[in-house]
Design a protein around this motif. Structure first.
Motif, PDB file in Angstrom:
ATOM      1  N   TYR A  79       0.784  -1.173  -0.052  1.00 16.65           N
ATOM      2  CA  TYR A  79       0.130   0.006  -0.081  1.00 16.65           C
ATOM      3  C   TYR A  79       0.873   1.299   0.010  1.00 16.65           C
ATOM      4  CZ  TYR A  79      -4.000  -2.647   1.047  1.00 16.65           C
ATOM      5  OH  TYR A  79      -5.061  -3.553   1.007  1.00 16.65           O
ATOM      6  N   ALA A  80       0.436   2.391  -0.579  1.00 20.31           N
ATOM      7  CA  ALA A  80       1.066   3.535  -0.637  1.00 20.31           C
ATOM      8  C   ALA A  80       0.158   4.600  -0.172  1.00 20.31           C
ATOM      9  CB  ALA A  80       1.612   4.091  -2.283  1.00 20.31           C
ATOM     10  N   ARG A  81       0.652   5.918   0.088  1.00 25.14           N
ATOM     11  CA  ARG A  81      -0.004   7.062   0.878  1.00 25.14           C
ATOM     12  C   ARG A  81      -0.800   7.523  -0.461  1.00 25.14           C
ATOM     13  NH1 ARG A  81       2.145   9.406   5.423  1.00 25.14           N
ATOM     14  NH2 ARG A  81       1.233  11.572   4.914  1.00 25.14           N
ATOM     15  N   LEU A  82      -2.164   7.828   0.006  1.00 20.41           N
ATOM     16  CA  LEU A  82      -3.066   8.516  -1.229  1.00 20.41           C
ATOM     17  C   LEU A  82      -3.409   9.829  -0.648  1.00 20.41           C
ATOM     18  CD1 LEU A  82      -4.342   8.059  -3.712  1.00 20.41           C
ATOM     19  CD2 LEU A  82      -6.479   7.211  -2.276  1.00 20.41           C
ATOM     20  N   VAL A  83      -3.933  10.055   0.300  1.00 17.96           N
ATOM     21  CA  VAL A  83      -4.403  11.569   0.799  1.00 17.96           C
ATOM     22  C   VAL A  83      -4.174  11.358   2.455  1.00 17.96           C
ATOM     23  CG1 VAL A  83      -5.918  11.975  -0.908  1.00 17.96           C
ATOM     24  CG2 VAL A  83      -6.594  10.766   1.453  1.00 17.96           C
ATOM     25  N   THR A  84      -4.116  12.686   3.073  1.00 18.82           N
ATOM     26  CA  THR A  84      -4.030  12.939   4.461  1.00 18.82           C
ATOM     27  C   THR A  84      -5.097  13.294   4.968  1.00 18.82           C
ATOM     28  OG1 THR A  84      -1.452  13.589   4.432  1.00 18.82           O
ATOM     29  CG2 THR A  84      -2.770  14.353   6.196  1.00 18.82           C
ATOM     30  N   GLU A  85      -5.714  13.048   6.028  1.00 21.80           N
ATOM     31  CA  GLU A  85      -6.991  13.417   6.693  1.00 21.80           C
ATOM     32  C   GLU A  85      -6.613  13.968   7.937  1.00 21.80           C
ATOM     33  OE1 GLU A  85      -9.536   9.949   7.095  1.00 21.80           O
ATOM     34  OE2 GLU A  85     -10.308  10.253   4.834  1.00 21.80           O
ATOM     35  N   TRP A  86      -7.415  15.164   8.287  1.00 23.31           N
ATOM     36  CA  TRP A  86      -7.295  15.760   9.577  1.00 23.31           C
ATOM     37  C   TRP A  86      -8.480  15.727  10.479  1.00 23.31           C
ATOM     38  CZ3 TRP A  86      -5.617  18.236   4.930  1.00 23.31           C
ATOM     39  CH2 TRP A  86      -4.367  18.063   4.685  1.00 23.31           C
ATOM     40  N   LEU A  87      -8.540  15.465  11.681  1.00 24.47           N
ATOM     41  CA  LEU A  87      -9.489  15.938  12.841  1.00 24.47           C
ATOM     42  C   LEU A  87      -9.105  17.291  13.205  1.00 24.47           C
ATOM     43  CD1 LEU A  87     -11.886  15.218  14.202  1.00 24.47           C
ATOM     44  CD2 LEU A  87     -10.628  14.014  16.024  1.00 24.47           C
ATOM     45  N   LEU A  88     -10.133  18.305  13.013  1.00 30.24           N
ATOM     46  CA  LEU A  88      -9.930  19.580  13.378  1.00 30.24           C
ATOM     47  C   LEU A  88     -11.003  19.892  14.720  1.00 30.24           C
ATOM     48  CD1 LEU A  88      -9.585  19.930   9.931  1.00 30.24           C
ATOM     49  CD2 LEU A  88      -8.528  22.043  11.097  1.00 30.24           C
ATOM     50  N   GLY A  89     -10.571  20.840  15.601  1.00 28.30           N
ATOM     51  CA  GLY A  89     -11.575  21.045  16.515  1.00 28.30           C
ATOM     52  C   GLY A  89     -11.564  22.601  16.706  1.00 28.30           C
ATOM     53  N   ILE A  90     -12.530  23.169  17.160  1.00 28.52           N
ATOM     54  CA  ILE A  90     -12.807  24.725  17.741  1.00 28.52           C
ATOM     55  C   ILE A  90     -13.140  24.699  19.088  1.00 28.52           C
ATOM     56  CG2 ILE A  90     -14.658  24.892  16.673  1.00 28.52           C
ATOM     57  CD1 ILE A  90     -13.638  28.025  16.160  1.00 28.52           C
ATOM     58  N   ALA A  91     -12.726  25.201  20.123  1.00 24.17           N
ATOM     59  CA  ALA A  91     -13.257  25.608  21.401  1.00 24.17           C
ATOM     60  C   ALA A  91     -14.225  26.914  21.359  1.00 24.17           C
ATOM     61  CB  ALA A  91     -12.308  25.952  22.736  1.00 24.17           C
ATOM     62  N   MET A  92     -15.319  26.687  22.013  1.00 26.12           N
ATOM     63  CA  MET A  92     -16.344  28.034  21.776  1.00 26.12           C
ATOM     64  C   MET A  92     -16.791  28.388  23.444  1.00 26.12           C
ATOM     65  SD  MET A  92     -18.989  26.714  18.639  1.00 26.12           S
ATOM     66  CE  MET A  92     -19.562  25.258  19.687  1.00 26.12           C
ATOM     67  N   PRO A  93     -15.569  28.944  23.986  1.00 24.97           N
ATOM     68  CA  PRO A  93     -16.188  29.683  25.397  1.00 24.97           C
ATOM     69  C   PRO A  93     -17.152  30.490  25.468  1.00 24.97           C
ATOM     70  CG  PRO A  93     -13.988  30.379  24.470  1.00 24.97           C
ATOM     71  CD  PRO A  93     -14.696  29.385  23.559  1.00 24.97           C
ATOM     72  N   SER A  94     -17.389  31.150  24.271  1.00 24.98           N
ATOM     73  CA  SER A  94     -18.447  32.150  24.359  1.00 24.98           C
ATOM     74  C   SER A  94     -19.272  32.122  22.928  1.00 24.98           C
ATOM     75  CB  SER A  94     -17.857  33.653  24.091  1.00 24.98           C
ATOM     76  OG  SER A  94     -16.866  34.110  23.200  1.00 24.98           O
ATOM     77  N   GLU A  95     -20.477  32.655  22.793  1.00 26.51           N
ATOM     78  CA  GLU A  95     -21.360  32.321  21.611  1.00 26.51           C
ATOM     79  C   GLU A  95     -20.390  32.861  20.268  1.00 26.51           C
ATOM     80  OE1 GLU A  95     -25.386  32.922  21.697  1.00 26.51           O
ATOM     81  OE2 GLU A  95     -25.457  34.440  19.880  1.00 26.51           O
ATOM     82  N   PRO A  96     -20.320  32.184  19.328  1.00 26.68           N
ATOM     83  CA  PRO A  96     -19.659  32.559  17.952  1.00 26.68           C
ATOM     84  C   PRO A  96     -20.347  33.753  17.290  1.00 26.68           C
ATOM     85  CG  PRO A  96     -19.564  30.080  18.148  1.00 26.68           C
ATOM     86  CD  PRO A  96     -20.823  30.652  19.167  1.00 26.68           C
ATOM     87  N   HIS A  97     -19.544  34.568  16.801  1.00 23.77           N
ATOM     88  CA  HIS A  97     -20.126  35.776  15.987  1.00 23.77           C
ATOM     89  C   HIS A  97     -20.376  35.017  14.715  1.00 23.77           C
ATOM     90  CE1 HIS A  97     -20.367  39.474  13.879  1.00 23.77           C
ATOM     91  NE2 HIS A  97     -19.728  39.116  13.183  1.00 23.77           N
ATOM     92  N   VAL A  98     -21.585  35.556  13.996  1.00 30.85           N
ATOM     93  CA  VAL A  98     -22.073  34.878  12.853  1.00 30.85           C
ATOM     94  C   VAL A  98     -22.045  36.316  11.855  1.00 30.85           C
ATOM     95  CG1 VAL A  98     -23.853  33.900  11.303  1.00 30.85           C
ATOM     96  CG2 VAL A  98     -23.089  33.104  13.779  1.00 30.85           C
ATOM     97  N   PRO A  99     -21.458  36.373  10.776  1.00 33.02           N
ATOM     98  CA  PRO A  99     -21.472  37.589   9.771  1.00 33.02           C
ATOM     99  C   PRO A  99     -22.643  37.408   9.097  1.00 33.02           C
ATOM    100  CG  PRO A  99     -20.054  35.637   8.840  1.00 33.02           C
ATOM    101  CD  PRO A  99     -20.453  35.413  10.305  1.00 33.02           C
ATOM    102  N   GLU A 100     -22.971  38.702   8.383  1.00 33.04           N
ATOM    103  CA  GLU A 100     -24.277  38.788   7.416  1.00 33.04           C
ATOM    104  C   GLU A 100     -24.055  37.865   6.208  1.00 33.04           C
ATOM    105  OE1 GLU A 100     -27.137  40.270   7.864  1.00 33.04           O
ATOM    106  OE2 GLU A 100     -26.239  40.519  10.058  1.00 33.04           O
ATOM    107  N   PRO A 101     -24.971  37.190   5.564  1.00 34.76           N
ATOM    108  CA  PRO A 101     -24.830  36.525   4.482  1.00 34.76           C
ATOM    109  C   PRO A 101     -24.616  37.278   3.207  1.00 34.76           C
ATOM    110  CG  PRO A 101     -27.159  36.748   4.868  1.00 34.76           C
ATOM    111  CD  PRO A 101     -26.388  37.253   6.028  1.00 34.76           C
ATOM    112  N   PRO A 102     -23.599  36.616   2.274  1.00 34.45           N
ATOM    113  CA  PRO A 102     -23.564  37.421   0.905  1.00 34.45           C
ATOM    114  C   PRO A 102     -24.692  37.718   0.577  1.00 34.45           C
ATOM    115  CG  PRO A 102     -22.285  35.371   1.036  1.00 34.45           C
ATOM    116  CD  PRO A 102     -23.220  35.405   2.189  1.00 34.45           C
ATOM    117  N   ALA A 103     -24.597  38.903  -0.571  1.00 34.19           N
ATOM    118  CA  ALA A 103     -26.002  39.461  -1.332  1.00 34.19           C
ATOM    119  C   ALA A 103     -26.559  38.199  -2.093  1.00 34.19           C
ATOM    120  CB  ALA A 103     -25.637  40.321  -2.230  1.00 34.19           C
ATOM    121  N   GLY A 104     -27.896  38.130  -1.815  1.00 33.26           N
ATOM    122  CA  GLY A 104     -28.864  37.089  -2.579  1.00 33.26           C
ATOM    123  C   GLY A 104     -28.746  35.895  -1.917  1.00 33.26           C
ATOM    124  N   ILE A 105     -28.085  35.635  -0.711  1.00 37.83           N
ATOM    125  CA  ILE A 105     -28.273  34.335   0.046  1.00 37.83           C
ATOM    126  C   ILE A 105     -28.868  34.422   1.293  1.00 37.83           C
ATOM    127  CG2 ILE A 105     -26.633  32.617   1.050  1.00 37.83           C
ATOM    128  CD1 ILE A 105     -26.289  32.740  -1.914  1.00 37.83           C
TER     129      ILE A 105
END
Length: 283
Positions: free
Chosen positions: A113-139
């Protein structure tokens, strides 16, 4: 699977017991009536499950319970998956292995077997409520609703066609997403241009765990690089926060090109795995 994660990492992944059982049910459900011939279990003399493997298309999974490694079970199961894949007419086989599992990596490399792709497990801590930006125009953005299933299927499979090996049927896709017992519609956000779905984040909620999990992220090709994926993820993070979650995780891999997006959101890599692939020969 959970025992293997604890052995390798000192702890199981997010909600491992529930998510692993959920994922196994989806995988075995994908085998349908062929499950008895496309999955195999190995028990010791006392009846304890010490190893298992399954093969579906060009993908395979092999696990050996800690304390039972070094006895040839991994080699036995690997050979079984390859032979079963050949019987099904497969010409390639791939497995994902944690980068910490040096024994499994050595076994796969020795088997060609040979290497094909790399996979990553990512995480984020949320000690406070995440800020959500305004949606793009038309969305516009809202939570997933009953009746969104077919549109989400079409959108995500169209997006994943760029790198996945084969397109899933709706039934198989649904088993791995909206039909899972942990599917969280309230934390699964969709983006609409008029009445058409152009982006989606599909999430899982594991009861009793303090982190949410994002299973799928997709944006229609012609609307990428406009902040839609970022917006959908932050909306999902906020929904999880309001449900009491204080973190969120997801997996991605090198073929998607999405790692930098997640890092800009503040997510960091927790684990890495590698997909190893092999061309199967006959005889």
């Amino acid at each position: 699977m959970t025992a293997c994660e604890v052995e390798l990492h000192g702890r199981a992944a997010t909600g491992a017991d529930r998510v692993a059982a959920d994922r196994v049910a989806a995988d075995l459900g994908a085998l349908g009536s062929e499950a008895k011939s496309d999955a195999v279990l190995v028990h010791d003399s006392g009846g304890e499950l010490v190893g298992w493997g399954w093969v579906k298309g060009r993908r395979a999974t092999v696990h050996v319970r800690p304390g039972h490694t070094g006895r040839g079970l991994g080699s036995l199961l690997l050979a079984w998956t390859e032979e079963r894949a050949r019987q099904l007419g497969g010409d390639r086989l791939a497995q994902t292995v944690p980068d910490q599992d040096q024994a499994a990596i050595a076994l796969l490399k020795a088997a060609g077997y040979a290497r094909l792709v790399t996979e990553w497990l990512l995480g984020i801590a949320m000690p406070s409520e995440p800020h959500v930006p305004e949606p793009p125009a038309g969305i516009t953005v809202r939570a997933f609703r009953a009746g969104d299933e077919q549109s989400a299927y079409q959108l995500t499979e169209d997006a994943f066609d760029e790198w996945q090996q084969r397109r899933k049927s709706y039934a198989e896709w649904a088993r791995h997403t909206v039909e899972r017992t942990t599917f969280a519609p309230g934390a699964s956000m969709v983006a609409l241009a008029g009445e058409q779905m152009v982006g989606a984040v599909l999430s899982l909620d594991v009861p009793g765990d303090d982190e949410g999990y994002v299973e799928r992220v997709a944006v229609r090709r012609d609307l990428r690089n406009r902040g839609t994926a970022r917006l959908l993820l932050q909306e999902s993070f906020r929904a999880f926060y309001r449900q009491g979650k204080r973190g969120c995780t997801l997996w991605t891999h090198s073929d998607t090109g999405a790692l930098s997006l997640y890092e800009r959101l503040g997510m960091t890599v927790r684990r890495t795995s590698t997909v190893y692939s092999k061309t199967l020969t006959t005889g």
